[in-house]
Design an enzyme around this catalytic site. Sequence first.
Site, PDB file in Angstrom:
ATOM      1  N   SER A   1       0.870  -1.349   0.418  1.00 21.62           N
ATOM      2  CA  SER A   1      -0.004   0.179   0.180  1.00 21.62           C
ATOM      3  C   SER A   1       0.855   1.462  -0.209  1.00 21.62           C
ATOM      4  O   SER A   1       1.891   1.464  -0.790  1.00 21.62           O
ATOM      5  CB  SER A   1      -0.736  -0.362   1.483  1.00 21.62           C
ATOM      6  OG  SER A   1      -2.039   0.837   1.255  1.00 21.62           O
TER       7      SER A   1
ATOM      8  N   HIS B   1      -7.987  -4.958  -0.015  1.00 25.63           N
ATOM      9  CA  HIS B   1      -6.642  -4.636  -0.376  1.00 25.63           C
ATOM     10  C   HIS B   1      -5.614  -5.459   0.918  1.00 25.63           C
ATOM     11  O   HIS B   1      -4.901  -5.326   0.806  1.00 25.63           O
ATOM     12  CB  HIS B   1      -6.905  -2.568  -0.493  1.00 25.63           C
ATOM     13  CG  HIS B   1      -5.882  -2.148  -0.077  1.00 25.63           C
ATOM     14  ND1 HIS B   1      -4.363  -2.256  -1.168  1.00 25.63           N
ATOM     15  CD2 HIS B   1      -5.114  -1.199   1.044  1.00 25.63           C
ATOM     16  CE1 HIS B   1      -3.372  -1.880  -0.121  1.00 25.63           C
ATOM     17  NE2 HIS B   1      -4.322  -0.979   0.640  1.00 25.63           N
TER      18      HIS B   1
ATOM     19  N   ASP C   1      -9.318  -6.849  -4.836  1.00 31.91           N
ATOM     20  CA  ASP C   1      -8.414  -4.820  -4.452  1.00 31.91           C
ATOM     21  C   ASP C   1      -8.926  -4.117  -5.252  1.00 31.91           C
ATOM     22  O   ASP C   1      -8.352  -4.013  -5.966  1.00 31.91           O
ATOM     23  CB  ASP C   1      -7.151  -5.312  -4.062  1.00 31.91           C
ATOM     24  CG  ASP C   1      -6.019  -3.855  -3.873  1.00 31.91           C
ATOM     25  OD1 ASP C   1      -6.542  -3.024  -3.211  1.00 31.91           O
ATOM     26  OD2 ASP C   1      -5.124  -3.475  -3.262  1.00 31.91           O
TER      27      ASP C   1
END
Lengths: 371, 371
Positions: B150, B349, B316
């Site tokens: 991320s 995610h 995601d």
Amino acid sequence: MATAPILDASNVLELAEPLPLDGGQVLPGVRIAYETAGTLNAARDNAIFVAHALTGDHHIVSNHPKTGKPGWWVRMVGPGKPIDTNRYFVICANVIGSCMGSTGPSSIGPDGRPWGMRFPVITVRDMVRAHVALLDALGIERLHAVVGGSMGGMQALSLAANFPDRAGAVLVIASTARHSAQNIAFHEVGRQAIMADPEWREGAYYGFGKGPEKGLSVARMAAHITYLSEAGLTSKFGRRLQDRNEKTFGFDADFQVESYLRYQGLSFTDRFDANSYLYITRAMDYFDLAEEHGGLLANAFAGSKARFCLVSFDTDWLYPTAESRNVVHALNAAGLPVSFVELSAPYGHDSFLLDVPALDRVVAGFLGESR
Amino acid sequence: MATAPILDASNVLELAEPLPLDGGQVLPGVRIAYETAGTLNAARDNAIFVAHALTGDHHIVSNHPKTGKPGWWVRMVGPGKPIDTNRYFVICANVIGSCMGSTGPSSIGPDGRPWGMRFPVITVRDMVRAHVALLDALGIERLHAVVGGSMGGMQALSLAANFPDRAGAVLVIASTARHSAQNIAFHEVGRQAIMADPEWREGAYYGFGKGPEKGLSVARMAAHITYLSEAGLTSKFGRRLQDRNEKTFGFDADFQVESYLRYQGLSFTDRFDANSYLYITRAMDYFDLAEEHGGLLANAFAGSKARFCLVSFDTDWLYPTAESRNVVHALNAAGLPVSFVELSAPYGHDSFLLDVPALDRVVAGFLGESR
């Protein structure tokens, strides 16, 4: 040939009897604001009821009284349009719980004060009960069709399931038979944003300034993202800056998408009541047509003799195609005639309100079919 | 063979020189809180820098000092684990702008008062500048690898692009080379929720009660939805009710997903500073590695000699696979060795933090490869 008035935008029906609600209460003194376009024929069998979405209203072809903007579905409804007012008598009613003329939390309650949070929690089926009361008052036994997008589609499905004799055709666009966990989650964010605003005052803000405008604005911003597709946002805004050449290294709306969202949030507060937003999102979250009918969606349609059309959009991630397909499978299982199309459109969930010529053809075609 | 201390959780480096920032300012008195695990070898070439995500911190294996929970990547980092501390010297530093020990808006500024919104807006590259200063202080010329998921992946890419001699391998998980319009939109909702809270006090809330907890909670709720997949939410919660058999026809958290989200929002406010949330989301929104390098992403990697690995997750939707593929294409164009895998995992995610055995194998395999 006489030309009847084709638009009547300022009707209000007052129900003589209290409206029974799913929550067990009754709602007294219900007013239903509605608009009609076209002419009801002598046989009273050319009526089409159009159900509106979460923040919509009955101004389907007339200008919005607060914003001055054209009716929300003027591209679809009118003379020669897919929902042809030369042929059909079109009715659109503000849902109960809303704030545009029908009874809702901002209305005056039986004790002379605004309902606020004392307003009973309503369901989509309760909204439909009010619509059916309106049809009764208008002397319309059976609609040619009921049509709706998004929450309007939920009302169309609910009418088909709970009042199966009242519509010959059911057109459901970009909708679902139940709210998913993700749908509920986004609505809960919006409700918490409103309730976090101290100006909300536990819902008793009427008469105290402007109400929870900041919270309502944040709620609208979050919801608005779900109405658009990722690709649509990228092509509309990308990472383009707003009225500047360089990033400011600050917290102003540097990016166009920020400026756009802030505007969407702020302008919404001029036309919508925060408590209505709470109540209508709650009604949508409670919506689960299968649950209402013993847990099996096909059962919901057991009494129906209508024909159905389901339309989804490939970029709609709020109510994706799988949700429409779920309804189609249930209708198949119930042995009912159903057509289904997934349309390609770049705008995400909002496609049902926007310029998608293929949708126009589907709507006109389905409404014009004879059984 | 001596066993060196493998965990040192409470280091703070104070930079002697002010840190230059992308916004043109310099940040004086920078403190960098970091944790190390494993032992730096004599050649000083077995170090792996792990960069954390938006609300993460340097407690990668040690218990979090506020929540008491295990380190955020304890499943990935440790003796015999994919990032094996028997073999590697692992470093994780709290990013500047954060609130867990590194200098951020809640830190005391040069005038003896908390920075608040007087803290300069920072970028991902500024965070990386601080990391490089830490590597200098530790005497680490070249990392065996830089790893991040991320926002951590953004830092890894930024380090590879801007300090190409500092890492031999770059592992980027569930990340992107630029924030999309939708990414910016969700962050802007969160920032507006914080700023709408009167307790925010234009950022000068330190010393005044609890700060904008309600706004921060709403921001976290909105963001949290984007970390999970629709299917994951459905399988985890569906429409199940929370500690009740019937809907209450009220505004309590009837649904489990509502209760869960409220808890996520509320508990977040115990461990995170609202102004840090503003600054770090802003840094992420500003992140566009191509823009930093003349508009062409391949240019960003022109000076690199590292090998790369990109990992995305099929569920995601925050940083979907297409974003990773975009980076892979740029690395291909730059002629650099890159492997790429899209893993199937149900968690959206957040998969990079959760139990995905295939990810463990990819991480261990990539780090263990010799060039």
